[in-house]
Motif scaffolding. Structure first.
Motif, mmCIF file in Angstrom:
data_model
loop_
_atom_site.group_PDB
_atom_site.id
_atom_site.type_symbol
_atom_site.label_atom_id
_atom_site.label_comp_id
_atom_site.label_asym_id
_atom_site.label_seq_id
_atom_site.Cartn_x
_atom_site.Cartn_y
_atom_site.Cartn_z
ATOM 1 N N LYS A 1 3.199 5.918 -2.844
ATOM 2 C CA LYS A 1 4.363 6.680 -3.314
ATOM 3 C C LYS A 1 4.224 6.990 -4.792
ATOM 4 N N GLY A 2 3.132 6.547 -5.398
ATOM 5 C CA GLY A 2 2.875 6.861 -6.800
ATOM 6 C C GLY A 2 3.702 6.022 -7.755
ATOM 7 N N LEU A 3 4.104 4.812 -7.331
ATOM 8 C CA LEU A 3 4.910 3.975 -8.219
ATOM 9 C C LEU A 3 4.006 3.276 -9.224
ATOM 10 N N SER A 4 4.593 2.899 -10.355
ATOM 11 C CA SER A 4 3.800 2.235 -11.388
ATOM 12 C C SER A 4 3.508 0.798 -10.942
ATOM 13 N N PRO A 5 2.377 0.234 -11.403
ATOM 14 C CA PRO A 5 2.017 -1.130 -11.006
ATOM 15 C C PRO A 5 3.127 -2.141 -11.301
ATOM 16 N N GLU B 1 0.844 -1.196 0.000
ATOM 17 C CA GLU B 1 0.000 0.000 0.000
ATOM 18 C C GLU B 1 0.883 1.251 0.000
ATOM 19 N N ARG C 1 2.157 1.941 -3.369
ATOM 20 C CA ARG C 1 1.123 2.567 -4.202
ATOM 21 C C ARG C 1 0.995 4.030 -3.867
ATOM 22 N N ARG D 1 6.369 -1.619 -11.407
ATOM 23 C CA ARG D 1 7.452 -1.462 -10.453
ATOM 24 C C ARG D 1 7.070 -2.035 -9.085
ATOM 25 N N LYS E 1 9.670 -4.631 -7.930
ATOM 26 C CA LYS E 1 10.593 -4.189 -6.881
ATOM 27 C C LYS E 1 10.078 -4.486 -5.470
ATOM 28 N N HIS E 2 8.768 -4.425 -5.295
ATOM 29 C CA HIS E 2 8.269 -4.532 -3.923
ATOM 30 C C HIS E 2 7.649 -5.883 -3.588
ATOM 31 N N ALA E 3 6.945 -6.483 -4.554
ATOM 32 C CA ALA E 3 6.307 -7.760 -4.237
ATOM 33 C C ALA E 3 7.258 -8.939 -4.459
#
Lengths: 549, 329, 311
Positions: free
Chosen positions: B233-237, B228, B231, B239, B243-245
């Motif tokens: 932070k305005g990152l693209s889906p 969350e 999201r 990314r 990068k995160h999942a």
């Protein structure tokens, strides 16, 4: 970026948000409006279920899974976020609107270093290069008064303490120098002494960069320190809004007044117990350990009939462990627990039914303290049946009597399951279960900390009344000094498994204090909007004076 | 303690090695106990194995001779040590059915079985993981529900049902052979073609499982607060996923893969029988029918070893992918 | 010959079958809602079509299993004609490798295969669940010992372990039931223990312990009601596993032995027909698949419900 100071930065108009439960939609936020100017801090305050977090996220044009904005508008600097395409929103989020979550420990990605998570937004939004952002991180870490600002960024989230993570998250939110930050209960999970540092750092940085902020919290005293204006919410509706000073001085609505009044309740202290009188419970030189780690060191205190002893301390101070020793869940390494002058067997398994009956316990989380598959009648009836052997009509009469004592109508509540009760009602059933055993002493473990303030107040008053009627002794475990003021006769202050100070409440709340007690006492936020400023100044002066000597 | 506080990077690496060494040690102990169990199971045999095998008509002399031949006159711990010692040197004993050395029987078949399992894994793992991720991204959509229905059905099918359906559909019309015969001279492509149906059967059975588990793991992950935060932070889906999942999804996905490869080992037995594939599973089934105990023991030990080693590898790999474990406090 | 059936025809068949299944499920659900008393009717209302399809199929299987002798046209082991007779005429689905009526044996298979699987599951479940709950509540060395034993038993893949044990004890129905019950009880133990572990840490259990309640009261009154939902779901899943294992063993010729009618061995004995393009052997295999699908649909709904109620 054009900064025109005339138009408001954020305007929310008549916003309705719904959440889905069991295939039907119900309102979470019902037509709330707000405006926020540049550089202004708005406090959103309300109890659980007020919709304040949902509103805070909606200010970013974001709703959680299972929620939707059904009508209304959110306009940020001329852009309507409700109808905006994802790309437009993504462009604003992180760069011009940032978010600080309640649990920093869960909101930092465990797989990346702090500094990489810091630089991500500036690099992705193209506001600066990685190197520049990394240098900026060190600067911001310094401003947030994090230890080792040069190197702390190279740590992984799990290697940093909770209070530091919360500050690192605020620094991260600042990375693109946003116009607006949403703070969602950023200090709720922290101890009071840690909370002070985080509050001071947040306020400092918001001031320095003239950032507008929405500060969401349930704690009035905290919001008084942080906000220029306060808006009060109740179950998704706006109650009232005013400048902080005006709101504190003269709230208009009854609900707000009741919120304010909670803090004023205090119990008149009972005179100190007669030394000659035998204490109901006497903890004597108890040392205890979990495996090889000692968690209690030489703890001693007495509890007398009709008295409430508050055991105060921050997380990890050993107050709950003390309760486990008393109840026999954790046999001590050394020392003993006397009940009415005779030693209790260290392990509960070897205690007699009568010994078990006389010391009862009320738990913090009423949710996990009541079996979800048993009715109120079964929960309260079991101890009556088990200890006192009542059956049939006698049992039913006694259960009804107990429910009346805790101010729940037996006809209405006997057949209910815990899931059909409110938080306060659950806690009352927990009290009834303890009373059902006809105890002499009750251990109350943080019984009000999971409750909203008004509900908590009701529980405290109930406990107070029952003590008078039934001659009970209470051991009241809490981290909240306001609760101590409200209920205690005597206070035991604990830190790192040791008793730091103990005595009558009146003595404890008047100086001179032990340094730790002083720190604890002075860290409790007060409703005075200047309290934080004054406190920080006083502490700085003390530190200066100390360094000069 | 973090390594910049007086602890060198080398020390951190060393502590990982210690952790891995401990897991490996535990794996060895498990293997040892498993071998003990497989050996001891035979000891629990009611009555005498020699009489049991030779039948009622055997004279006491032949029974005694047979017992000597099997080493049954020795105490059991000696026989266990001899058995284990032999296995460690590649000697599994001799078959009761035909008197041939078991290692000769096993050698070719083991590589056939491994080939089939790897073949199926090579198709199913990438397929299942990517489909699983895709489904989790479109969760609660009609697509997701349809896939849920299909995968739920196919994990419920017995392997032989899938196998025979494939035979009816693909072999009757002459696309692929239903008998997976291997000839020594065949080219690699030819072998792949001949063993396509058994591999496809295994793939279908395992893919559904793996997909469901991948979906559950990813959805669980996407619900975490740091996603969350990403999201917000305005990152693209894209990314957010990459990068995160993903860095946090390795451990659950590795476990999913290991679990299903382990499942392949069991599934291979039935599939080999259906397609008359000359693998270890078929040998084991034949030997069970003949009560050729030494061969069954050897095959069980090999299957169990593969199973234990797979789980061990998964354990070590997911340890290595967990930042909380690598960067200890 | 079936080989001439083009792919698009198969797709059409599938679509028709899917439509029929959905329609039956809908009709069944509507009937239950209309005819059953409040509680059941309310439950049925919350059922998705997949789950009501599953429930319908399970009911049909149970009915067939119970009334097999009345439904079946011939005796279970009766040789009625030549072997491998085609479908139609006196023998609805033809005859098998020994000239017994295929349809009759399919019906008796429901009784034998499902009955044996059910008994095995019950056995595995009782053993595993009781020991698992006990390990969680008592803890200490009993938990340690049981958990280590289960770890070791689970270190060998289930089917392989079953094959090993059946070699040693010989292949018979009783042995197979015992062996599979033993192997599956380890899985039940794991689940029951972990479910109970989550409950044991609750404050209401601590409150009951501190009241001085005995082991029996703790397990029966405090823990079991809260563990019921996951345990029932596990029973369904476990049944599927047991059912598939037994079918696999029978298919391999190591499980239920002829002349007892059993779906797994029916597939095995008639498998040669497949090579001639006759789909008869697919019928018993399909019967196995249909039941496991049905049970899985119902369990999936129950698990979904349980996880939804938590929030």
């Amino acid at each position: 970026m054009t900064k025109t100071s005339n138009t408001p930065l954020l305007t929310i108009k008549d916003l309705y948000i719904e959440g889905r439960a069991d295939e039907t939609w119900s309102g979470i936020v019902n037509g709330v409006s707000l405006t926020l100017n540049r550089g202004e801090v708005l406090g959103l305050i309300g109890e659980s279920g007020a919709g304040k977090s949902t509103l805070g996220l909606a200010a970013m044009g974001y709703t959680r899974d299972g929620c939707r904005i059904s009508s209304g508008s959110v306009t940020f600097d001329g852009t309507d976020l409700v109808g905006a395409p994802g790309k437009t929103k993504r462009h604003l989020l992180g760069s011009r609107i940032a978010y600080v979550a309640q649990s920093a420990a869960a909101s930092f990605n465990p797989a990346h270093r702090l500094i990489d998570q810091f630089t991500e937004a500036p690099v992705q939004h193209g506001t600066s290069s990685r190197d520049v952002a990394a240098k900026d991180a060190v600067d911001l870490y310094q401003r947030m008064r994090l230890p080792d600002p040069e190197t702390i960024g190279f740590r992984y989230p799990h290697q940093v303490s909770g209070g530091q993570l919360q500050r690192a998250m605020t620094a991260m939110a600042m990375a693109c120098r946003p116009d607006l930050i949403i703070f969602d209960e950023p200090t709720t999970a922290l101890d009071v002494t840690t909370q002070i540092e985080v509050l001071a750092a947040i306020r400092n940085i918001v001031d320095q960069f003239q950032t507008a902020a929405i500060y969401i919290t349930h704690d009035l005293a905290v919001v008084a320190q942080m906000a220029d204006r306060i808006k009060v919410l109740l179950r998704g509706d706006e109650v009232e809004e005013a400048e902080t000073a005006a709101m504190l001085a003269s709230p208009q609505e009854d609900y707000t007044k009741s919120l304010w009044a909670v803090r004023s309740h205090a119990r008149t202290e009972q005179p100190a117990a007669d030394r000659a009188e035998m204490p109901v419970l006497s903890v004597q030189n108890v040392t205890a350990a979990y495996g090889p780690i000692k968690v209690l060191h030489d703890v001693s205190f007495d509890i007398h009939k009709r008295r409430t002893v508050a055991v105060v301390g921050e997380s990890g101070s050993g107050k709950s462990t003390t309760a486990r020793v008393i109840t026999g869940l954790l046999p001590p390494l050394e020392g003993q627990v006397l009940f009415n002058g005779s030693a209790l067997p260290p392990n509960y398994k070897t205690r007699s039914g009568d010994q078990l009956r006389k010391v009862q316990m009320i738990y913090q989380m009423a949710d996990t303290a009541l079996n979800p598959k048993q009715t109120v009648g079964q929960i309260v009836g079991r101890p009556v049946q088990f200890y006192l052997g009542l059956r049939g009509q006698a049992l039913r009469d006694r259960v009804a009597e107990l429910l009346n004592m805790i101010e729940l109508e037996p006809g209405d509540f006997l057949e209910r399951l815990p899931s059909e009760l409110s938080g306060g009602q659950k806690q009352r059933v927990g009290i009834a279960r303890a009373l059902a055993a006809e105890p002499q002493m009750i251990i109350c473990d943080e019984v009000t900390s999971a409750l909203d303030q008004i509900v908590a107040e009701g529980i405290l008053k109930l406990l107070d009344r029952l003590q008078g009627e039934l001659d009970l002794a209470y051991m009241f475990i809490t981290h909240d000094l306001a609760t101590v003021k409200a209920i205690a006769d005597e206070v035991v202050v604990m830190q790192s498994g040791k008793v730091i100070e103990q005595g009558q409440k009146s003595a404890m709340f008047t100086p001179p204090h032990d340094p730790y007690t002083e720190l604890l006492l002075s860290s409790v936020p007060e409703m005075d909007p200047d309290w934080l400023t004054d406190l920080l100044k006083r502490r700085a002066d003390d530190a200066n004076a100390y360094s000069k000597t | 303690m973090p390594f910049w506080d007086g602890q060198s990077r080398g020390d951190v690496l060393q502590s990982i090695w210690i952790m891995i060494a401990r897991r490996l040690g535990l794996g060895l102990v498990t293997l040892f106990v498993v071998s003990l169990l497989i050996f001891a199971a035979v000891e629990m045999l009611p009555g005498d194995i020699a009489e049991e095998i030779l039948g009622q008509s055997a004279t006491p002399e032949t029974v005694a001779a047979f017992r000597r031949e099997l080493g049954l006159d020795l105490p059991s711990y000696q026989r266990y040590l001899a058995w284990l010692g032999g296995i460690l040197q590649g000697d599994f004993g001799t078959s009761l059915a035909n008197g041939r050395p078991i290692s000769d029987l096993i050698a070719g078949r083991l590589s056939n079985t491994l080939f089939l399992a790897l073949y199926a894994a090579a198709i199913s793992v990438p397929l299942a993981i990517s489909l699983g991720i895709l489904v989790s991204l479109y969760r609660n959509s009609l697509f997701d529900r349809a896939v849920n229905l299909i995968t739920l059905s196919s994990i419920s099918f017995p392997e032989f049902f899938v196998a025979y359906i494939l035979i009816v559909l693909l072999s009757q019309s002459g696309y692929f052979p239903s008998l997976a015969t291997l000839s020594p001279g065949a080219t690699f492509a030819e072998t792949l073609y001949r063993t396509f149906l058994p591999a496809l059967t295994l793939t279908l059975v395992v893919t559904a499982h793996m997909m469901r588990m991948t979906r559950a793991a990813i959805i669980n992950l996407l619900a975490s607060p740091y996603i969350e935060m990403a999201r917000l932070k305005g990152l693209s889906p894209g990314r957010i996923i990459v990068k995160h999942a993903l860095p946090n999804a390795f451990a659950p996905i590795i476990n999913v893969i290991a679990l299903n490869l382990a499942y392949l080992i069991t599934g291979v037995v039935v599939v080999e029988v259906v397609f008359v594939y000359p693998g270890l599973g078929q040998l084991m089934v034949d030997s069970v029918a003949k009560r050729d105990i030494p061969v069954v023991q050897a095959a069980a030990l090999i299957f169990a070893c593969a199973y234990v080693l797979l789980n061990l590898t998964a354990d070590v790999l997911s340890t290595l992918s967990n930042p909380r474990l690598i960067h200890t406090r | 010959m079936a080989s001439s059936t083009p792919v698009w025809m198969i797709l059409i068949y599938c679509t028709i079958a899917f439509g029929c299944a959905a329609a039956c499920a809908f009709a069944f659900r509507t009937a239950v809602i209309a005819s059953m008393p409040g509680q059941v009717s309310k439950l049925a209302r919350s059922m998705p079509l997949s789950a009501s399809f599953g429930a319908l199929i399970i009911l049909i299987y149970v009915f067939v299993a119970l009334f097999a002798p009345w439904i079946a046209p011939f005796g279970e082991r009766e040789v009625v004609g030549a072997q491998y007779l085609p479908w139609g005429g006196d023998y609805l689905l033809g005859t098998d490798d020994l000239g017994r009526d295929m349809f009759t044996r399919l019906i008796y298979g429901a009784r034998n295969t499902v009955g044996i699987a059910f008994a095995t599951t019950l056995l595995a479940f009782l053993g595993g669940a009781i020991l698992g709950l006990l390990a969680a509540v008592v803890g200490g060395w009993i938990d340690e010992l049981l958990s280590r034993i289960v770890d070791i038993l689970m270190a060998i893949p289930a089917l392989i372990f079953a094959l090993l044990l059946l070699t040693i004890f010989g292949t018979s129905i009783v042995n197979m039931i015992l062996v599979i019950a033993l192997i599956d009880s380890t899985r039940v133990f794991r689940l029951a223990r972990s479910v109970a572990m989550n409950i044991v840490v609750m404050d209401y259990i601590e409150a009951a312990r501190l009241r001085g309640e005995g082991l029996g009261y703790l397990v029966v009154r405090e823990i079991l009601p809260n563990a019921a939902a996951p345990l029932i779901a596990e029973f369904g899943l476990r049944f599927c596993f047991v059912f598939l294992s037994i079918s696999a063993l029978s298919f391999l010729g190591l499980g239920i032995q002829p002349p007892t009618a059993d779906w797994g061995s029916m597939v095995r004995n008639n498998a040669t027909l497949i090579t001639f393009g006759d789909v008869t052997p697919l019928l018993p295999a399909g019967a196995i698949a249909l039941l496991t699908v049905a049970v899985n649909f119902v369990v999936d709904w129950m698990l979904h419900r349980a996880s939804g109620l938590k929030e």
